[in-house]
Design an enzyme around this catalytic site. Structure first.
Site, PDB file in Angstrom:
ATOM      1  N   VAL A  96      -2.126  28.776  -3.766  1.00 38.86           N
ATOM      2  CA  VAL A  96      -3.059  28.939  -4.897  1.00 38.86           C
ATOM      3  C   VAL A  96      -4.029  30.075  -4.574  1.00 38.86           C
ATOM      4  CG1 VAL A  96      -4.973  27.845  -6.151  1.00 38.86           C
ATOM      5  CG2 VAL A  96      -2.886  26.541  -5.690  1.00 38.86           C
TER       6      VAL A  96
ATOM      7  N   CYS B   9     -13.808   9.237  -4.877  1.00 43.64           N
ATOM      8  CA  CYS B   9     -15.153   9.353  -5.448  1.00 43.64           C
ATOM      9  C   CYS B   9     -15.211   8.497  -6.708  1.00 43.64           C
ATOM     10  CB  CYS B   9     -15.440  10.831  -5.762  1.00 43.64           C
ATOM     11  SG  CYS B   9     -17.004  11.130  -6.576  1.00 43.64           S
TER      12      CYS B   9
ATOM     13  N   THR C 189       1.052  14.058  -3.399  1.00 42.18           N
ATOM     14  CA  THR C 189       1.053  12.655  -2.990  1.00 42.18           C
ATOM     15  C   THR C 189       2.399  12.322  -2.355  1.00 42.18           C
ATOM     16  OG1 THR C 189       1.079  10.358  -3.781  1.00 42.18           O
ATOM     17  CG2 THR C 189       1.665  12.016  -5.397  1.00 42.18           C
TER      18      THR C 189
ATOM     19  N   ASP D 242       3.745   9.553  -2.571  1.00 42.96           N
ATOM     20  CA  ASP D 242       4.350   8.444  -3.321  1.00 42.96           C
ATOM     21  C   ASP D 242       5.444   8.862  -4.314  1.00 42.96           C
ATOM     22  OD1 ASP D 242       2.454   6.940  -2.011  1.00 42.96           O
ATOM     23  OD2 ASP D 242       1.074   6.864  -3.702  1.00 42.96           O
TER      24      ASP D 242
ATOM     25  N   GLY E  71       3.608   3.750  -0.923  1.00 41.69           N
ATOM     26  CA  GLY E  71       4.237   4.036  -2.215  1.00 41.69           C
ATOM     27  C   GLY E  71       3.365   3.621  -3.385  1.00 41.69           C
TER      28      GLY E  71
ATOM     29  N   GLU F 108      19.617  -1.860   5.352  1.00 42.80           N
ATOM     30  CA  GLU F 108      20.443  -2.854   4.647  1.00 42.80           C
ATOM     31  C   GLU F 108      19.941  -3.116   3.227  1.00 42.80           C
ATOM     32  OE1 GLU F 108      20.234  -2.769   7.921  1.00 42.80           O
ATOM     33  OE2 GLU F 108      22.404  -2.675   8.124  1.00 42.80           O
TER      34      GLU F 108
ATOM     35  N   SER G  82      21.993  -8.057  12.649  1.00 45.87           N
ATOM     36  CA  SER G  82      20.686  -7.416  12.602  1.00 45.87           C
ATOM     37  C   SER G  82      20.585  -6.647  11.296  1.00 45.87           C
ATOM     38  CB  SER G  82      20.515  -6.450  13.785  1.00 45.87           C
ATOM     39  OG  SER G  82      21.318  -5.315  13.601  1.00 45.87           O
TER      40      SER G  82
ATOM     41  N   ARG H 278      11.015  -9.844  12.148  1.00 50.26           N
ATOM     42  CA  ARG H 278       9.839  -9.120  12.653  1.00 50.26           C
ATOM     43  C   ARG H 278       9.340  -8.136  11.584  1.00 50.26           C
ATOM     44  NH1 ARG H 278       9.487 -10.241  18.339  1.00 50.26           N
ATOM     45  NH2 ARG H 278      10.552 -12.248  18.342  1.00 50.26           N
TER      46      ARG H 278
ATOM     47  N   ARG I 256       1.533   9.537   6.334  1.00 48.19           N
ATOM     48  CA  ARG I 256       0.831  10.584   5.589  1.00 48.19           C
ATOM     49  C   ARG I 256       0.622  11.849   6.400  1.00 48.19           C
ATOM     50  NH1 ARG I 256      -2.780   7.298   1.869  1.00 48.19           N
ATOM     51  NH2 ARG I 256      -4.595   8.270   2.759  1.00 48.19           N
TER      52      ARG I 256
HETATM   53  P1  ATP Z   1      -2.857   8.807  -3.937  1.00 47.87           P
HETATM   54  O1  ATP Z   1      -2.274   7.833  -4.932  1.00 47.87           O
HETATM   55  O2  ATP Z   1      -1.834   9.694  -3.351  1.00 47.87           O
HETATM   56  O3  ATP Z   1      -3.726   8.151  -2.907  1.00 47.87           O
HETATM   57  P2  ATP Z   1      -4.693   9.526  -6.050  1.00 47.87           P
HETATM   58  O4  ATP Z   1      -5.123  10.839  -6.559  1.00 47.87           O
HETATM   59  O5  ATP Z   1      -3.945   8.644  -7.017  1.00 47.87           O
HETATM   60  O6  ATP Z   1      -3.860   9.790  -4.736  1.00 47.87           O
HETATM   61  P3  ATP Z   1      -7.016   7.794  -6.292  1.00 47.87           P
HETATM   62  O7  ATP Z   1      -7.850   7.197  -5.220  1.00 47.87           O
HETATM   63  O8  ATP Z   1      -6.374   6.902  -7.274  1.00 47.87           O
HETATM   64  O9  ATP Z   1      -5.958   8.720  -5.507  1.00 47.87           O
HETATM   65  O10 ATP Z   1      -7.900   8.841  -7.123  1.00 47.87           O
HETATM   66  C1  ATP Z   1      -8.612   9.876  -6.477  1.00 47.87           C
HETATM   67  C2  ATP Z   1      -9.912  10.152  -7.158  1.00 47.87           C
HETATM   68  O11 ATP Z   1      -9.689  10.575  -8.518  1.00 47.87           O
HETATM   69  C3  ATP Z   1     -10.855   8.961  -7.290  1.00 47.87           C
HETATM   70  O12 ATP Z   1     -11.548   8.696  -6.106  1.00 47.87           O
HETATM   71  C4  ATP Z   1     -11.786   9.453  -8.399  1.00 47.87           C
HETATM   72  O13 ATP Z   1     -12.703  10.383  -7.883  1.00 47.87           O
HETATM   73  C5  ATP Z   1     -10.816  10.211  -9.307  1.00 47.87           C
HETATM   74  N1  ATP Z   1     -10.392   9.311 -10.412  1.00 47.87           N
HETATM   75  C6  ATP Z   1      -9.404   8.407 -10.407  1.00 47.87           C
HETATM   76  N2  ATP Z   1      -9.329   7.748 -11.582  1.00 47.87           N
HETATM   77  C7  ATP Z   1     -10.333   8.252 -12.361  1.00 47.87           C
HETATM   78  C8  ATP Z   1     -10.820   7.995 -13.692  1.00 47.87           C
HETATM   79  N3  ATP Z   1     -10.255   7.076 -14.486  1.00 47.87           N
HETATM   80  N4  ATP Z   1     -11.872   8.719 -14.145  1.00 47.87           N
HETATM   81  C9  ATP Z   1     -12.448   9.664 -13.381  1.00 47.87           C
HETATM   82  N5  ATP Z   1     -12.038   9.937 -12.113  1.00 47.87           N
HETATM   83  C10 ATP Z   1     -11.017   9.261 -11.615  1.00 47.87           C
END
Ligand code: ATP
Length: 326
Positions: free
Chosen positions: A26, A76, A129, A131, A174, A191, A219, A250, A259
């Site tokens: 980027v 956040c 991600t 996932d 995931g 398996e 196993s 186990r 990650r």
């Molecule tokens: P991963 O699934 O790989 O962990 P992700 O981006 O899905 O990554 P999240 O923790 O779900 O991870 O989201 C990351 C950030 O995106 C949150 O901490 C928040 O700051 C912002 N965020 C998520 N959902 C919302 C929402 N509905 N509105 C505003 N901000 C959001």
């Protein structure tokens, strides 16, 4: 193109190998096209707390091979509040940023979508991600590296599983999707894969024991997608103890090692292509889209489609695991 002079980049949510390669692509593509670039630290948190730094070509030197993200990442929660987003917007304007590239998973792109609509800012997302749970793209940045990490771990566990004739439940990440589990099961010759997508349809554990394992195997390795509702691999091992006590079961939870690590060539190339595409999308006047790849081609996926969770697993792959584990 809207009047864009300066582009901000941030990484948000869980870190994924290849995020650095994306930041590099980027940044360098933007500089190549004469944009100024600013790095926003710690995802949306850095936007709210005004942690914004100038980025140059050298800011992204020697990072393509590194896992994690040099921009750091954070969750956040406060970004869900309109007042907090207003503060983030004010900081963005004060820093002279006209457009954003957001690298993250479905939560991060949901936040991006809301922020873009609210303040009319051009935002392009990159699927970062492990996932692979975003719609409209065949792969996400980090998925291939995580798969390789799981495969290596399972190769090692198999030595113990076969020597001690044990049943190993290996829990993988995931989120609420089974792509990592299903694909790593194929790659490691496991398996079975127990995945959330099949939960309401069959009792996957009973099926495994009754149809395959009991007849021919001493196993087995079963890959289990994490699942807070059922207790994941630990929950299954407890069931085994109660219902099939003759098996020595186990549990191995791979956790955060999935990650980390240096991104594979596939993830570095994907991140580089997508990073370039993000800048070109902004130059074309695109906004509120995630960059995806479909059949090897770059596509623009509206945020609303990307975060919908309707990708669906490939049932042929589930069948493949079953056939190859007889
Ligand atoms: P991963 O699934 O790989 O962990 P992700 O981006 O899905 O990554 P999240 O923790 O779900 O991870 O989201 C990351 C950030 O995106 C949150 O901490 C928040 O700051 C912002 N965020 C998520 N959902 C919302 C929402 N509905 N509105 C505003 N901000 C959001």
């Amino acid at each position: 193109m809207a009047n864009i002079k300066c582009i901000g980049i941030l990484t948000s949510g869980g870190d994924a190998p290849g995020m650095n390669a994306a930041i590099r692509a980027v940044t360098r593509t933007a500089i190549y096209h004469n944009f100024a670039v600013k790095g926003i630290m710690r995802g949306y948190k850095g936007l709210v707390c005004n942690e914004i730094v100038d980025f140059h070509s050298q800011s992204v030197s020697n990072i393509i091979q590194q896992g994690g993200t040099i921009l750091k990442t954070a969750r956040c929660k406060e970004f869900s509040s309109p007042e907090v987003r207003r503060k983030a917007y004010d900081n963005l304007r004060a820093a002279g940023i006209d457009a954003l590239v957001v690298i993250g998973g479905d939560g991060s792109l949901t936040g991006a979508s809301i922020f873009a609509e609210e303040f009319n800012i051009p935002i392009v997302g990159l699927p970062g991600t492990i996932d692979n749970d975003l719609g409209g793209t065949d792969a996400t940045i980090g998925f291939d590296t995580a798969l390789n990490t799981i495969m290596d771990a399972v190769d090692k566990l198999r030595d113990t599983a076969s020597s001690h004739e044990r049943l190993f439940f290996v829990e993988v990440m995931g989120h609420t999707a089974g792509y990592l589990a299903l694909n790593s099961a194929i790659a490691s010759g496991s398996e079975a894969a127990i995945i959330p997508e099949m939960e309401t349809e069959v009792d996957q554990l009973a099926e495994l024991i009754n149809q395959g394992f009991r007849k021919s195997k001493n196993s087995a390795i079963v890959i289990v997608a994490e699942n807070p509702e059922t207790g994941g691999a630990t929950g299954l091992a407890e069931r085994i103890k109660k219902e099939f006590p003759e098996y020595d079961a186990r549990v191995t939870i791979l956790g955060h090692i999935q990650r980390g690590g240096s991104p594979t060539a596939i993830d570095r190339i994907l991140a580089s292509r997508m990073g370039q595409a993000a800048i070109e999308a902004l130059m074309e006047g695109q906004r509120n889209v995630m960059i995806g790849v479909e059949n090897g081609r770059i596509v623009y996926v509206p945020f609303t489609k990307a975060v919908k969770h309707n990708k669906g697993i490939n049932r042929d792959d589930l069948n493949l695991v079953k056939i190859l584990s007889i």
